[in-house]
Design a protein around this motif. Structure first.
Motif, PDB file in Angstrom:
ATOM      1  N   CYS A  27     114.572  85.592  69.394  1.00  0.00           N
ATOM      2  CA  CYS A  27     115.256  84.588  70.218  1.00  0.00           C
ATOM      3  C   CYS A  27     115.600  85.172  71.594  1.00  0.00           C
ATOM      4  O   CYS A  27     115.357  84.537  72.629  1.00  0.00           O
ATOM      5  CB  CYS A  27     116.529  84.132  69.492  1.00  0.00           C
ATOM      6  N   SER A  54     112.390  80.082  71.867  1.00  0.00           N
ATOM      7  CA  SER A  54     113.667  80.783  71.700  1.00  0.00           C
ATOM      8  C   SER A  54     114.590  79.974  70.784  1.00  0.00           C
ATOM      9  O   SER A  54     115.250  80.518  69.896  1.00  0.00           O
ATOM     10  CB  SER A  54     114.310  80.972  73.073  1.00  0.00           C
ATOM     11  N   HIS A  55     114.574  78.660  70.995  1.00  0.00           N
ATOM     12  CA  HIS A  55     115.421  77.777  70.193  1.00  0.00           C
ATOM     13  C   HIS A  55     114.994  77.802  68.719  1.00  0.00           C
ATOM     14  O   HIS A  55     115.836  77.837  67.822  1.00  0.00           O
ATOM     15  CB  HIS A  55     115.347  76.352  70.752  1.00  0.00           C
ATOM     16  N   GLU A  58     116.208  80.895  67.122  1.00  0.00           N
ATOM     17  CA  GLU A  58     117.655  80.819  66.864  1.00  0.00           C
ATOM     18  C   GLU A  58     117.931  79.970  65.620  1.00  0.00           C
ATOM     19  O   GLU A  58     118.782  80.320  64.804  1.00  0.00           O
ATOM     20  CB  GLU A  58     118.375  80.211  68.087  1.00  0.00           C
ATOM     21  N   PRO A  96     122.823  85.047  70.271  1.00  0.00           N
ATOM     22  CA  PRO A  96     121.698  84.146  70.571  1.00  0.00           C
ATOM     23  C   PRO A  96     122.198  82.792  71.041  1.00  0.00           C
ATOM     24  O   PRO A  96     121.567  82.145  71.885  1.00  0.00           O
ATOM     25  CB  PRO A  96     120.963  84.004  69.233  1.00  0.00           C
ATOM     26  N   GLN A 100     121.105  80.848  74.364  1.00  0.00           N
ATOM     27  CA  GLN A 100     120.666  79.440  74.364  1.00  0.00           C
ATOM     28  C   GLN A 100     121.451  78.617  75.364  1.00  0.00           C
ATOM     29  O   GLN A 100     120.919  77.700  75.988  1.00  0.00           O
ATOM     30  CB  GLN A 100     120.847  78.842  72.954  1.00  0.00           C
TER      31      GLN A 100
END
Lengths: 217, 309
Positions: A27, A54-55, A58, A96, A100
Motif C-alpha cells: 500500500c 494502493s487502496h 489497504e 496506510p 490513503q
C-alpha cells in the motif's frame, strides 16, 4: 468436547501479521508511486490507477487485520499479549490509512501543486515513508529480535522530528508566497496529511516501547 | 459403605473449588480450553492422590480415631462449613474445616492427639508464609532469567503459557497428593476403608468435582488472579504448587487457597506493598479463623444432638 494440545505455538498469528505487513508495504509502495506520478504529471489515469492499487492493498491489509483480531479473540496468546498485539495492529493500521488520506485529497480535489513546494513535498513523502519502513521493521523485530526494536524505535523518533521541521519550513514558505488563501489552506492540508504518516509511526513507536517495557521484570 | 457418599461429596466440592487455584488463570483468560484444563487437572490430581496421598492419611490417623458414623459426621459437617464460608465469599480451606470437625469429634470421644494437632496448626501458619517466601524468590529468579533471555513477543508468550500449564499440572498433582486426606482421611482413620482405597476414592472424587463443576469457580476465582500479569500468575501458581507439594511430602493437608493468598501477598510486597488490600486480607484471616471454628461447632452440635436423641 474438544481437546487442544496445550503446547502449540502461534504460527497462525505470526504468519498473518507478516502477511499484513506485506500488504501494508505494498500500500505504501503504491502510495509513493502515485504521489511521485502526481508530482511529475499532475492528475490523470496513471495516478488514478496507482491510487486504486494502493487502496486495494489497504483493503487487503484490513481484511487480514480482521482475521488476526478474530484469531486472537478466539484463542491465541495470553490476554496481555493479545491486548498488546491488537493495540499495535490498530496503531499500525492508521499508517496506510494516513497515506490513503493524502491520495484521497489528490484524487478528489485535484490540487495544482505549486512548483516551489514540489521539492519539499517530495522530501516529506520520502521522510515519512522512511519512518514507516522503520516501524515495519520494528514490528517484525518485536516478533523476532526485540533488541533491534529499540534501535528502530529511536530511528522513528528522529525521522518524525525531521518531518515536523520540514513541514514547518514548507508551511512557512507557503504562507510567504503569493498564492490565494484558499490554495494555501489546501496545500497546508496536503502537507499536514503527509506529516500524519510519521505522526502515526511515532505513536506506534511509543506503543512498541510500552510493550517492551511491560516485558521487563 | 453408604456413608462414603459424604466423603465423595466432600471430595467433589473440594475438586470443584480448588481447581480454580491451579487452572483458573489459564481458563478464565481463554489461554486453555476448559476441557483441556479440567482433564489435565483431574488426571494429575488422581496421580498425586495415588502416588503421594498416603502420608496425609497417616497424619489423620494420628490426629484422631473413631468409628465410621463419626467419620460420616466429620465429612458432612466439613462440607457444610465449606459451603457456608463460600456463601460469605471467603477463601475456603477444606483442610481447616476437616481438622476442626475432627477435633470436635475427638474431644467428644476424648481421643484427640494434641501433638499431631500442633503439627497441623503450625503448618496452617506455614502454608501462606511458605508460599509468600517461595513467590518472592521465584519472582526474582524467573524475572532475572527472562530479562537475560530477552525473548521476542511470541517466545515470551509461549514461555509463560507453557509455564502456566506445567505449573497447573504440578499444582493439580500437589492438590491431589495433599488434599486427598481431607476427603477420605476420617474413613481410613476409622478403618472402614484401606489407605489404598482411600487415595483412589478421594482422588476420583476430587477429579469428579473438577470435571463436573469447576468451570464457574475457575471463571470467578481465575479472574481475580488475572488482575496480576501473566508472569506474576505463573509465579503464584508455581509457588503454590511448591508449597503444597512440600506439605504433601510432610504429610500435612493444607489449603491451596491459603497458599495462593500467601503467594499473591509475596508478589504484592515485592512490587508495591501499598497495593495490598488490607481489608480483603483481614477478611481472609477471619475466614481462616472461622473455618475450623465453625466446623468444630457443627460437629459438636451434630454429635450432641445425636447422643441426646
Amino acid at each position: 468436547m474438544s481437546f487442544t494440545f496445550p503446547w502449540r505455538g502461534s504460527p497462525n498469528v505470526k504468519g498473518r501479521i507478516l502477511a499484513y505487513l506485506e500488504q501494508a508495504d505494498l500500500c505504501l509502495a503504491r502510495f509513493r508511486d502515485a504521489f511521485t506520478r502526481y508530482l511529475a504529471e499532475g492528475p490523470g489515469d496513471a495516478f488514478d490507477g496507482l491510487r486504486a492499487e494502493s487502496h486495494r492493498a489497504e483493503s487487503a491489509a484490513d481484511d487480514l487485520r480482521r482475521e488476526i483480531e478474530q484469531t486472537l479473540y478466539e484463542r491465541e496468546l495470553l490476554p496481555e499479549s493479545r491486548g498488546d498485539l491488537l493495540s499495535l495492529l490498530e496503531s499500525v493500521d492508521h499508517i496506510p490509512g494516513a497515506a490513503q488520506g493524502v491520495l484521497n485529497i489528490l484524487f478528489l480535489e485535484r490540487p495544482a501543486l505549486p512548483g516551489f513546494l514540489v521539492s519539499h513535498l517530495s522530501q516529506l513523502v520520502e521522510l515519512n515513508l522512511e519512518a514507516y519502513t522503520a516501524i515495519n521493521e520494528a514490528v517484525r523485530a518485536l516478533m523476532e529480535d526485540p533488541a533491534r526494536t529499540r534501535a528502530l524505535r529511536n530511528r522513528v523518533d528522529e525521522l518524525e522530528s525531521r518531518s515536523d521541521r520540514l513541514q514547518q519550513l514548507a508551511i512557512r514558505e507557503l504562507y510567504t508566497s503569493e498564492l490565494e488563501l484558499a490554495r494555501k489552506l489546501q496545500m497546508k492540508d496536503v502537507i499536514r496529511t503527509i506529516g500524519a504518516i510519521s505522526d502515526r509511526c511515532e505513536h506506534t513507536a511509543d506503543l512498541l516501547n510500552i510493550i517492551a517495557i511491560k516485558r521487563r521484570i | 459403605m453408604w456413608r462414603l457418599f459424604s466423603a465423595f461429596f466432600l471430595g467433589w466440592s473440594l475438586g470443584a473449588n480448588d481447581a480454580s487455584n491451579v487452572f483458573g488463570t489459564a481458563v478464565s483468560s481463554r489461554m486453555v480450553r476448559f476441557w483441556t484444563a479440567a482433564l489435565l487437572c483431574a488426571g494429575f490430581a488422581v496421580l498425586g492422590a495415588v502416588l503421594q496421598g498416603e502420608e496425609g492419611l497417616a497424619t489423620y490417623a494420628e490426629l484422631s480415631s473413631y468409628g465410621v458414623s463419626v467419620a460420616f459426621v466429620v465429612a458432612m459437617t466439613s462440607a457444610l462449613t465449606v459451603t457456608l464460608m463460600t456463601l460469605f465469599k471467603l477463601p475456603v480451606s477444606t483442610s481447616q474445616a476437616v481438622v476442626g470437625a475432627m477435633i470436635a469429634a475427638g474431644l467428644f470421644a476424648d481421643g484427640v492427639q494434641w501433638g499431631s494437632l500442633g503439627k497441623v496448626v503450625a503448618c496452617w501458619v506455614g502454608t501462606p508464609l511458605g508460599a509468600l517466601v517461595a513467590a518472592m524468590v521465584l519472582y526474582r529468579l524467573l524475572g532475572a532469567l527472562l530479562n537475560r533471555l530477552d525473548l521476542d513477543l511470541f517466545a515470551y508468550d509461549a514461555f509463560l503459557r507453557r509455564g502456566l500449564i506445567l505449573a497447573g499440572c504440578w499444582g493439580a498433582y500437589a492438590l491431589g497428593a495433599n488434599n486427598v486426606a481431607n476427603v477420605t482421611g476420617p474413613f481410613v482413620a476409622s478403618g472402614l476403608i484401606s489407605p489404598i482405597m482411600g487415595v483412589w476414592l478421594g482422588g476420583l472424587a476430587i477429579a469428579a468435582g473438577v470435571l463436573t463443576y469447576s468451570y464457574p469457580v475457575m471463571m470467578t476465582v481465575g479472574k481475580g488472579i488475572v488482575s496480576l500479569n501473566a508472569f506474576s500468575a505463573l509465579v503464584v501458581v508455581t509457588a503454590e504448587a511448591v508449597t503444597v507439594h512440600v506439605y504433601a511430602a510432610v504429610g500435612v493437608p493444607v489449603s491451596t487457597s491459603q497458599a495462593v493468598v500467601g503467594a499473591v501477598l509475596g508478589i504484592g510486597l515485592l512490587r508495591d506493598a501499598r497495593t495490598i488490600n488490607t481489608r480483603t486480607l483481614g477478611n481472609v484471616a477471619l475466614g481462616w479463623l472461622f473455618t475450623p471454628a465453625i466446623a468444630f461447632a457443627f460437629t459438636w452440635a451434630w454429635l450432641w444432638i445425636e447422643r441426646a436423641v
